[in-house]
Design an enzyme around this catalytic site. Structure first.
Site, mmCIF file in Angstrom:
data_model
loop_
_atom_site.group_PDB
_atom_site.id
_atom_site.type_symbol
_atom_site.label_atom_id
_atom_site.label_comp_id
_atom_site.label_asym_id
_atom_site.label_seq_id
_atom_site.Cartn_x
_atom_site.Cartn_y
_atom_site.Cartn_z
ATOM 1 N N ARG A 142 6.057 10.698 1.165
ATOM 2 C CA ARG A 142 5.170 9.593 1.573
ATOM 3 C C ARG A 142 4.514 8.955 0.340
ATOM 4 O O ARG A 142 3.324 8.621 0.342
ATOM 5 C CB ARG A 142 4.099 10.083 2.563
ATOM 6 C CG ARG A 142 4.641 10.737 3.795
ATOM 7 C CD ARG A 142 5.490 9.797 4.644
ATOM 8 N NE ARG A 142 6.125 10.518 5.734
ATOM 9 C CZ ARG A 142 7.359 11.033 5.686
ATOM 10 N NH1 ARG A 142 8.094 10.892 4.592
ATOM 11 N NH2 ARG A 142 7.871 11.672 6.703
ATOM 12 N N SER A 199 0.917 8.889 12.108
ATOM 13 C CA SER A 199 0.471 10.170 11.547
ATOM 14 C C SER A 199 -0.601 9.912 10.493
ATOM 15 O O SER A 199 -0.357 9.203 9.524
ATOM 16 C CB SER A 199 1.656 10.916 10.921
ATOM 17 O OG SER A 199 2.625 11.204 11.888
ATOM 18 N N GLU A 256 -2.555 9.779 5.085
ATOM 19 C CA GLU A 256 -1.392 8.927 4.822
ATOM 20 C C GLU A 256 -1.781 7.458 4.685
ATOM 21 O O GLU A 256 -1.282 6.782 3.791
ATOM 22 C CB GLU A 256 -0.346 9.083 5.922
ATOM 23 C CG GLU A 256 0.538 10.299 5.783
ATOM 24 C CD GLU A 256 1.790 10.205 6.641
ATOM 25 O OE1 GLU A 256 2.229 9.062 6.926
ATOM 26 O OE2 GLU A 256 2.323 11.240 7.034
#
Length: 378
Positions: free
Chosen positions: A164, A274, A374
């Site tokens: 990520r 998420s 995130e």
């Protein structure tokens, strides 16, 4: 090119947070970016690149000039015996890119179906799901330097993909205010790699956060195609249906069904997907946690580390379904924070971050692990 003033941003972020942009430019082509760079009205003004708004938390109004990326287009640009190269405009919805490739008999992206956001945001986040990451299917991208207006192209190594993560999430510390390396436009310098764990290691001056606007993304779809079925939910579908060798359309349909069953639709319940990354620990750390928490969900990784399921950690701390103000933890998936407000009475970015910090504290106190968000917090 249309530039608007005092623009509501609630429709442009999937969390549905109420905020405004002092100015917002609709970017439909590379020339629109250059027009902004050359316009003396915007010289020296901070800029914020906005794609689908699916991975941001707005904590207030934006004084920067917001560049809303709306560059369209989907086409096959090359075919070889080993791969098909598909190019997508950065403003294309990512799910539509996946759907288009599968519908045209071009498999390879089906595991990444139904991920919100745009094609241009996909490499920024190095999106991933169900055993596939963007970097596994990435060929190259085009972008424009927001300081000079110059176009350049990056390949996978130059994007420095990590979990990520990418070069686009790191600030250009050492070269702030300067030009990008001279050969960025025709073959950028290769980024060195950390030989210890295989992860990309960025030179401190190679960050491109806030410095580049991605215009087009090219994806390499491998030939021959092989289905990626290692993820537990997909393996279960194979067993339940008796379909041992599913095609790309079948996997696409399964992934969509699995995601819809687990995750709230941002069009119905505001969220940013998420919210925390799955943390990685050493085998020794994992063994220590297992002694105390035998049911912890964990996955051995190729580099020898062990990835823990952040959603499980959050659920174990009792957060599933809880709220702080109008920010809540989803009832079915503890990894997703949601907007329990609506309209003008929507959640604030402050409430979201207060909840996020409370969750981080709980997980750290119980497991000694600090969860990393995130989304980009603005």
């Amino acid at each position: 090119m249309l530039v608007e003033k005092n623009v509501p941003l609630q429709p442009y972020n999937t969390f549905g947070i109420v905020a405004r942009a002092q100015s917002l430019a609709h970017i439909a082509a590379e020339d629109d970016v250059r027009a902004i760079v050359d316009d003396p009205r915007w010289r020296g003004e901070p800029r914020f690149v906005l794609g689908g708004g699916s991975n941001i938390v707005l904590t207030g109004d934006l004084r920067a000039l917001v560049l809303k990326v709306e560059i369209r287009g989907l086409r096959v640009v090359d075919e070889t015996p080993h791969a098909v190269i598909v190019e997508a405009g950065a403003g294309e919805a990512w799910h539509e890119v996946v759907r288009w490739t599968v519908a045209h008999g071009l498999p390879g992206l089906e595991n990444l179906a139904l991920i919100p956001g745009t094609a241009g945001a996909a490499p920024v986040q190095n999106i991933g799901a169900y055993g596939v990451e963007l970097q596994d299917r990435f060929e190259s991208l085009d972008a424009v330097d927001l300081l000079t207006g110059r176009s350049f192209t990056l390949d996978a190594a130059q994007c420095a993909f990590g979990y990520r993560d990418s070069v686009f999430k790191h600030a250009p510390e050492a070269q702030a205010g300067g030009a990008l390396p001279r050969n960025m436009g025709d073959g950028a310098p290769m980024l060195p790699r950390n030989m210890g764990d295989g992860a990309p290691m960025l030179p401190r001056n190679m960050g491109l956060a806030g410095r580049a606007l991605i215009t087009r993304v090219r994806l390499r779809l491998p030939r021959p195609w092989r289905p990626e079925l290692g993820y537990l939910d997909l393996a279960r579908r194979c067993a339940q249906t008796g379909i041992a060798h599913p095609g790309a359309q079948q996997i696409f349909d399964w992934v969509c069904a699995i995601r819809r069953a687990k995750l709230p639709d941002p069009a119905v319940v505001g969220n940013a997907g998420s919210f925390f990354k799955n943390p990685s620990v050493t085998p020794e750390q994992c063994a220590d946690i297992i002694e105390r928490e035998p049911k912890i969900v964990h996955y051995p990784m190729p580099d020898g580390s062990v990835k823990l399921a952040a959603g499980w950690l959050i659920d174990a701390c009792g957060w599933k379904g809880k709220s702080v103000g109008k920010a809540g933890v989803h009832e079915r998936q503890a990894l997703v924070l949601v907007n329990r407000g609506s309209g003008a009475d929507s959640v604030s970015g402050g409430e979201v971050m207060t909840l996020a910090r409370a969750i981080q504290t709980s997980v750290y106190e119980r497991f000694g692990i600090l969860l990393e968000p995130e989304p980009v917090v603005v």
